[in-house]
Design an enzyme around this catalytic site. Structure first.
Site, short mmCIF file in Angstrom:
data_model
loop_
_atom_site.label_atom_id
_atom_site.label_comp_id
_atom_site.label_asym_id
_atom_site.label_seq_id
_atom_site.Cartn_x
_atom_site.Cartn_y
_atom_site.Cartn_z
N GLY A 145 -10.20 7.47 1.51
CA GLY A 145 -9.93 8.95 1.48
C GLY A 145 -10.95 9.76 0.92
O GLY A 145 -11.06 10.92 1.40
N THR A 180 -5.92 7.68 7.61
CA THR A 180 -5.67 6.52 6.78
C THR A 180 -7.28 6.00 6.35
O THR A 180 -8.18 6.16 7.20
CB THR A 180 -4.99 5.50 7.29
OG1 THR A 180 -4.74 4.33 6.35
CG2 THR A 180 -5.57 4.82 8.62
N GLY A 181 -7.50 5.15 5.46
CA GLY A 181 -8.70 4.72 5.27
C GLY A 181 -9.22 5.27 3.81
O GLY A 181 -8.38 5.75 3.01
N SER A 237 1.01 -1.26 0.13
CA SER A 237 -0.02 0.13 0.17
C SER A 237 0.84 1.33 0.24
O SER A 237 0.31 2.27 -0.15
CB SER A 237 -1.03 -0.08 1.33
OG SER A 237 -0.09 -0.36 2.33
N THR A 266 1.18 7.03 0.39
CA THR A 266 0.36 5.70 0.10
C THR A 266 0.38 5.67 -1.56
O THR A 266 0.83 6.35 -2.43
CB THR A 266 -0.92 6.02 0.38
OG1 THR A 266 -1.83 4.78 0.38
CG2 THR A 266 -1.83 7.07 -0.46
N THR A 303 -1.85 3.05 4.44
CA THR A 303 -1.23 4.45 4.13
C THR A 303 -0.42 4.61 5.42
O THR A 303 -0.73 4.26 6.65
CB THR A 303 -2.32 5.64 4.10
OG1 THR A 303 -2.86 5.61 2.99
CG2 THR A 303 -1.50 6.87 4.31
N ARG A 327 -7.55 8.65 -10.25
CA ARG A 327 -8.18 8.72 -8.74
C ARG A 327 -7.12 9.22 -7.99
O ARG A 327 -6.09 8.59 -7.72
CB ARG A 327 -8.58 7.55 -8.30
CG ARG A 327 -9.42 7.87 -6.68
CD ARG A 327 -8.59 7.23 -5.94
NE ARG A 327 -9.16 7.25 -4.42
CZ ARG A 327 -8.74 7.28 -3.32
NH1 ARG A 327 -7.21 6.75 -3.17
NH2 ARG A 327 -9.19 7.14 -2.20
N VAL A 328 -7.47 10.18 -6.92
CA VAL A 328 -6.27 10.66 -5.81
C VAL A 328 -7.19 10.62 -4.83
O VAL A 328 -8.35 11.27 -4.59
CB VAL A 328 -5.75 12.17 -6.25
CG1 VAL A 328 -5.11 12.86 -5.19
CG2 VAL A 328 -4.85 12.04 -7.58
N GLY A 329 -6.44 10.33 -3.52
CA GLY A 329 -7.26 10.22 -2.23
C GLY A 329 -7.07 11.41 -1.32
O GLY A 329 -6.47 12.51 -1.91
N ASP A 330 -7.07 11.09 0.00
CA ASP A 330 -6.85 12.20 0.81
C ASP A 330 -5.25 12.44 1.31
O ASP A 330 -4.92 13.50 1.69
CB ASP A 330 -7.56 11.74 2.11
CG ASP A 330 -7.16 10.58 2.82
OD1 ASP A 330 -7.13 9.54 1.96
OD2 ASP A 330 -6.89 10.53 3.84
N1 ASP Z 1 -6.16 6.96 2.50
C1 ASP Z 1 -5.72 6.44 1.23
C2 ASP Z 1 -6.46 6.89 0.24
O1 ASP Z 1 -7.76 6.99 0.09
C3 ASP Z 1 -5.87 4.88 1.39
C4 ASP Z 1 -5.58 4.09 2.57
O2 ASP Z 1 -5.39 4.80 3.69
O3 ASP Z 1 -5.87 2.95 2.77
O4 ASP Z 1 -5.89 6.90 -0.99
#
Ligand code: ASP
Length: 323
Positions: free
Chosen positions: A235, A232-233, A79, A199, A181, A209-212
């Site tokens: 995003g 984390t998680g 990850s 991450t 992450t 795609r871009v996350g948080d």
């Molecule tokens: N927060 C990250 C994202 O959404 C992924 C993760 O933490 O698992 O890209």
């Protein structure tokens, strides 16, 4: 009476004028727990690296960068950095950001073929007039600064992706893996706080795609007067609530790191129509006293903390007790 109940009983937190109270109150606390580093998940090698720097009078910015690099270079972590799981088309794309105790920040999004995204983010912060570089531009910049180009898709991750393609079922996975992450917060001997977040994002995400994680305020936020937070998680849910900024602002109002994380998780869970049972979000926070806290939606989240008491992994409290 703890700081939170003190503020609640006087009612000032709800008026949004907690800062002065906070400062007055924090002056009365003599023991500051420093240096300290705390990170998402069970990443003792990463916190150990950060501690080596912090315990020899190094600064918090170097500590979080070097700590994150340990996981970015770990091919077994699927990850982060090399070995990260790819998007639907098989591209490994990295997102990362970093923020220092002066309030400076740098970020890279959709970075390909360069494993140390966190170090590229640091250079964006320190050597360019910008905060964020994306895609080809981020890669071009990294190459110009001497980074090596390498294939980040390992055999194992390629195999898993080919397996996934048989069904091509896309659903955000509640992270039950041992880590995800890497978000890291550190406070050095000078009581300066920095943070970093790196991450490969959600496995099998849509291309682009871009996350948080690379978004300042969502995946990471630092205010050296107050503390820092990382997420984390899923995003998308963190971005919608500007999660890490929210956690830091709650600590500014006087909430403990644990309570600030819990309230920020509540904000996601209690949104109208929230389907929180289907995803995970976790926050970690560190305040100026060197106290840490965390909270997640689902069971299974943990944090690693290295301070003068040693390098320990701690299970996080969580919301969804029914599972
Ligand atoms: N927060 C990250 C994202 O959404 C992924 C993760 O933490 O698992 O890209």
């Amino acid at each position: 009476m703890n700081r939170r109940s003190f503020i609640k009983s006087t009612g000032v937190a709800s008026l949004g004028i907690g800062l002065n109270i906070n400062k007055t109150f924090s002056n009365s606390i003599k023991q500051i727990n420093k240096p300290i580093v705390v990170a998402t998940w069970d990443v003792k090698n990463a916190t150990k690296k950060a501690w080596e720097i912090l315990s020899t009078n190094g600064n918090s910015l170097d500590a979080v960068e070097q700590g994150c690099r340990v996981e970015e270079a770990n091919e077994n972590g699927q990850s982060v950095g090399i070995g990260g799981l790819p998007d639907r088309e098989g591209n490994v794309t990295l997102d990362a950001c970093i923020m220092d105790y002066m309030g400076n920040c740098g970020s890279v999004v959709y970075l390909k073929d360069i494993k140390h995204a966190i170090s590229v983010a640091r250079l964006v912060m320190e050597k360019t007039p910008h905060v964020m570089l994306a895609g080809d531009g981020a890669k071009k910049y990294a190459l110009s600064m001497g980074f090596n180009e390498e294939n980040l898709l390992t055999e194992k991750s390629k195999k898993d992706w080919i397996e996934w393609k048989k069904e091509e079922e896309y659903k955000p996975i509640i992270n039950i893996e041992n880590h995800d992450t890497i978000g890291m917060l550190a406070m050095d001997e000078k009581q300066n706080i920095s943070g970093a977040c790196t991450t490969s994002g959600l496995a099998y995400k849509m291309q682009g795609r871009v996350g948080d994680s690379p978004i300042i305020g969502s995946g990471l936020f630092i205010d050296n007067e107050i503390g820092g937070a990382v997420a984390t998680g899923l995003g998308e849910e963190v971005i919608k609530t500007v999660g890490s900024f929210l956690v830091v602002e709650l600590m500014r109002q006087g909430y403990s790191p644990d309570d600030a994380c819990k309230i920020a998780i509540d904000r996601i869970v209690k949104k109208p129509g929230s389907n929180y049972k289907n995803f995970q979000v976790g926050y970690v926070a560190l305040n100026k006293m060197g106290q840490t806290g965390s909270y997640s939606i689902q069971k299974g989240f943990s944090i690693t903390r290295f301070d003068n008491n040693g390098n320990i992994n701690l299970d996080s409290q969580y919301y969804d007790k029914q599972g």
